[in-house]
Motif scaffolding. Structure first.
Motif, PDB file in Angstrom:
ATOM      1  N   VAL A 159       0.866  -1.267  -0.095  1.00 28.14           N
ATOM      2  CA  VAL A 159      -0.055   0.141   0.040  1.00 28.14           C
ATOM      3  C   VAL A 159       0.884   1.162  -0.109  1.00 28.14           C
ATOM      4  O   VAL A 159       1.693   1.686   0.953  1.00 28.14           O
ATOM      5  CB  VAL A 159      -0.997   0.031   1.216  1.00 28.14           C
ATOM      6  N   VAL A 160       0.693   2.218  -0.860  1.00 27.98           N
ATOM      7  CA  VAL A 160       1.266   3.504  -1.039  1.00 27.98           C
ATOM      8  C   VAL A 160       0.255   4.436  -1.001  1.00 27.98           C
ATOM      9  O   VAL A 160      -0.601   4.597  -2.043  1.00 27.98           O
ATOM     10  CB  VAL A 160       2.382   3.649  -2.386  1.00 27.98           C
ATOM     11  N   PRO A 161       0.091   5.374  -0.107  1.00 29.83           N
ATOM     12  CA  PRO A 161      -0.984   6.238  -0.167  1.00 29.83           C
ATOM     13  C   PRO A 161      -0.879   7.152  -1.177  1.00 29.83           C
ATOM     14  O   PRO A 161       0.260   7.508  -1.799  1.00 29.83           O
ATOM     15  CB  PRO A 161      -0.889   7.043   1.176  1.00 29.83           C
ATOM     16  N   ALA A 162      -2.076   7.785  -1.673  1.00 23.97           N
ATOM     17  CA  ALA A 162      -1.898   8.585  -2.799  1.00 23.97           C
ATOM     18  C   ALA A 162      -1.098   9.920  -2.492  1.00 23.97           C
ATOM     19  O   ALA A 162      -0.312  10.169  -3.599  1.00 23.97           O
ATOM     20  CB  ALA A 162      -3.520   9.274  -2.986  1.00 23.97           C
ATOM     21  N   GLY A 163      -1.150  10.416  -1.410  1.00 26.49           N
ATOM     22  CA  GLY A 163      -0.217  11.615  -1.088  1.00 26.49           C
ATOM     23  C   GLY A 163       1.226  11.180  -1.172  1.00 26.49           C
ATOM     24  O   GLY A 163       2.045  12.125  -1.757  1.00 26.49           O
ATOM     25  N   VAL A 164       1.820  10.028  -0.977  1.00 27.51           N
ATOM     26  CA  VAL A 164       2.975   9.525  -1.061  1.00 27.51           C
ATOM     27  C   VAL A 164       3.258   9.278  -2.613  1.00 27.51           C
ATOM     28  O   VAL A 164       4.179   9.498  -3.213  1.00 27.51           O
ATOM     29  CB  VAL A 164       3.132   8.402  -0.209  1.00 27.51           C
ATOM     30  N   ARG A 165       2.252   8.640  -3.376  1.00 32.63           N
ATOM     31  CA  ARG A 165       2.494   8.155  -4.546  1.00 32.63           C
ATOM     32  C   ARG A 165       2.794   9.467  -5.588  1.00 32.63           C
ATOM     33  O   ARG A 165       3.674   9.479  -6.472  1.00 32.63           O
ATOM     34  CB  ARG A 165       1.163   7.595  -5.227  1.00 32.63           C
ATOM     35  N   GLU A 166       2.483  10.614  -5.199  1.00 33.00           N
ATOM     36  CA  GLU A 166       2.510  11.848  -5.913  1.00 33.00           C
ATOM     37  C   GLU A 166       3.967  11.980  -6.095  1.00 33.00           C
ATOM     38  O   GLU A 166       4.511  12.759  -6.838  1.00 33.00           O
ATOM     39  CB  GLU A 166       1.599  12.923  -5.328  1.00 33.00           C
ATOM     40  N   GLY A 167       4.694  11.741  -5.124  1.00 32.08           N
ATOM     41  CA  GLY A 167       6.232  12.121  -4.937  1.00 32.08           C
ATOM     42  C   GLY A 167       7.261  11.346  -5.746  1.00 32.08           C
ATOM     43  O   GLY A 167       8.166  11.088  -5.479  1.00 32.08           O
ATOM     44  N   ILE A 168       6.428   9.872  -6.080  1.00 32.87           N
ATOM     45  CA  ILE A 168       7.211   8.826  -6.828  1.00 32.87           C
ATOM     46  C   ILE A 168       7.208   9.275  -8.236  1.00 32.87           C
ATOM     47  O   ILE A 168       6.034   9.269  -8.795  1.00 32.87           O
ATOM     48  CB  ILE A 168       6.531   7.268  -6.179  1.00 32.87           C
ATOM     49  N   VAL A 169       8.557   8.918  -9.120  1.00 33.94           N
ATOM     50  CA  VAL A 169       8.395   9.288 -10.510  1.00 33.94           C
ATOM     51  C   VAL A 169       8.019   8.027 -11.159  1.00 33.94           C
ATOM     52  O   VAL A 169       8.091   8.126 -12.482  1.00 33.94           O
ATOM     53  CB  VAL A 169       9.803   9.802 -10.962  1.00 33.94           C
ATOM     54  N   LEU A 170       8.020   7.084 -10.787  1.00 37.26           N
ATOM     55  CA  LEU A 170       7.644   5.702 -11.434  1.00 37.26           C
ATOM     56  C   LEU A 170       6.061   5.766 -12.076  1.00 37.26           C
ATOM     57  O   LEU A 170       5.155   6.256 -11.485  1.00 37.26           O
ATOM     58  CB  LEU A 170       7.973   4.505 -10.731  1.00 37.26           C
ATOM     59  N   ASP A 171       5.872   5.271 -13.227  1.00 35.16           N
ATOM     60  CA  ASP A 171       4.664   5.309 -13.547  1.00 35.16           C
ATOM     61  C   ASP A 171       3.820   4.005 -13.158  1.00 35.16           C
ATOM     62  O   ASP A 171       4.517   3.371 -12.280  1.00 35.16           O
ATOM     63  CB  ASP A 171       4.354   5.187 -15.238  1.00 35.16           C
TER      64      ASP A 171
END
Length: 274
Positions: free
Chosen positions: A29-41
């Protein structure tokens, strides 16, 4: 992958059990707010989660706990389970983690993937993630250990992990043996009898090794290197023993692993043989 689950949960065991099964890396699980800082598609992130996640280890711990609760004199262990992926923060990497891990982008907040590709952009701030996720987790785990000490006079942390059959590029010390079961120990917190109990419990898997390819074990900083009442051991199961790699389904080996872990719990708590 998205969602807002509990960042961690403490599952109660027997009041007089000293054992905590710690499961830090099982979640995807990667919360949406954290996902925004990840550069992978999205597709690349799913592939990275396949490699970095200790898949099914929460299930292994749950099955082991249920087995250890079944029978006269047996004591169900407590479980402390991370509800978020280690791509959010890795609770077993301290913020001042040694430079060699930070150098490959694997400090408390990962900046590189298992294959050395960018995960977060250069200069991505770590402090908000450390404050929101790392420190509360560490405080809760410290509290769980403190309560076992108060209730039983000792605490035994058994860290439940898995690792890939083939070395991944991020592994700095992955050129050694890769046994079916790797036992990570600490010279201060891992007593010889704890290591011996684990070697006996997992003897049927074709071999155990010590501190290879991964070494050490997790102890909250409050107790690390100062309180021998806190015992600790890391169990690293090579993934082909119980699942399809990478990130695939569990197989029948999972039940054997859970039974061996329950045997170790019984030995630590002094339960009679089953």
């Amino acid at each position: 992958m998205n969602g807002s689950p509990d960042p961690y949960r403490l599952v109660p065991g027997a009041p007089d059990s000293p054992v905590i099964l710690h499961v830090p890396h099982s979640s995807r699980v990667v919360p949406a707010g954290v996902r925004e800082g990840i550069v992978l598609d999205d597709a690349a992130l799913e592939r990275e989660l396949d490699h970095i996640t200790d898949s099914h280890t929460a299930r292994i711990a749950a099955e082991a706990a249920a087995l250890a609760a079944n029978g006269p004199g047996r004591k169900e262990p407590w479980r402390f389970v991370n509800g978020l992926s280690r791509l959010v923060v890795d609770p077993e990497r301290f913020p001042d983690e040694r430079e060699e891990m930070r150098a490959v982008g694997m400090g408390a907040v990962y900046t590189r993937t298992t294959h050395g590709k960018p995960l977060r952009p250069d200069g991505h701030p770590e402090e908000p993630l450390i404050d929101r996720y790392f420190h509360p987790y560490a405080a809760a785990m410290t509290g769980a250990v403190a309560r076992r000490l108060a209730a039983t006079g000792r605490a035994v942390i058994i860290d439940v992990h898995s690792y890939p059959g083939e070395r991944l590029p991020y592994e700095l010390h992955g050129d050694g043996p890769r046994p079916p079961v790797c036992l990570g120990h600490d010279s201060f917190h891992t007593a010889p009898d704890l290591l011996a109990h684990a070697e006996k419990a997992f003897a049927g898997f074709g071999g155990t090794g010590v501190n290879s390819p991964f070494s050490g074990t997790y102890v909250p900083l409050k107790y690390y290197g100062t309180d021998r009442r806190v015992g600790a051991l890391m169990i690293e199961i090579r993934r082909d023993v119980y699942m399809t790699e990478p990130g695939g389904p569990a197989g029948p080996g999972l039940h054997r692993v859970a039974a061996a872990l329950a045997e170790l719990v019984d030995a630590v708590t002094g339960a009679p043989p089953t």
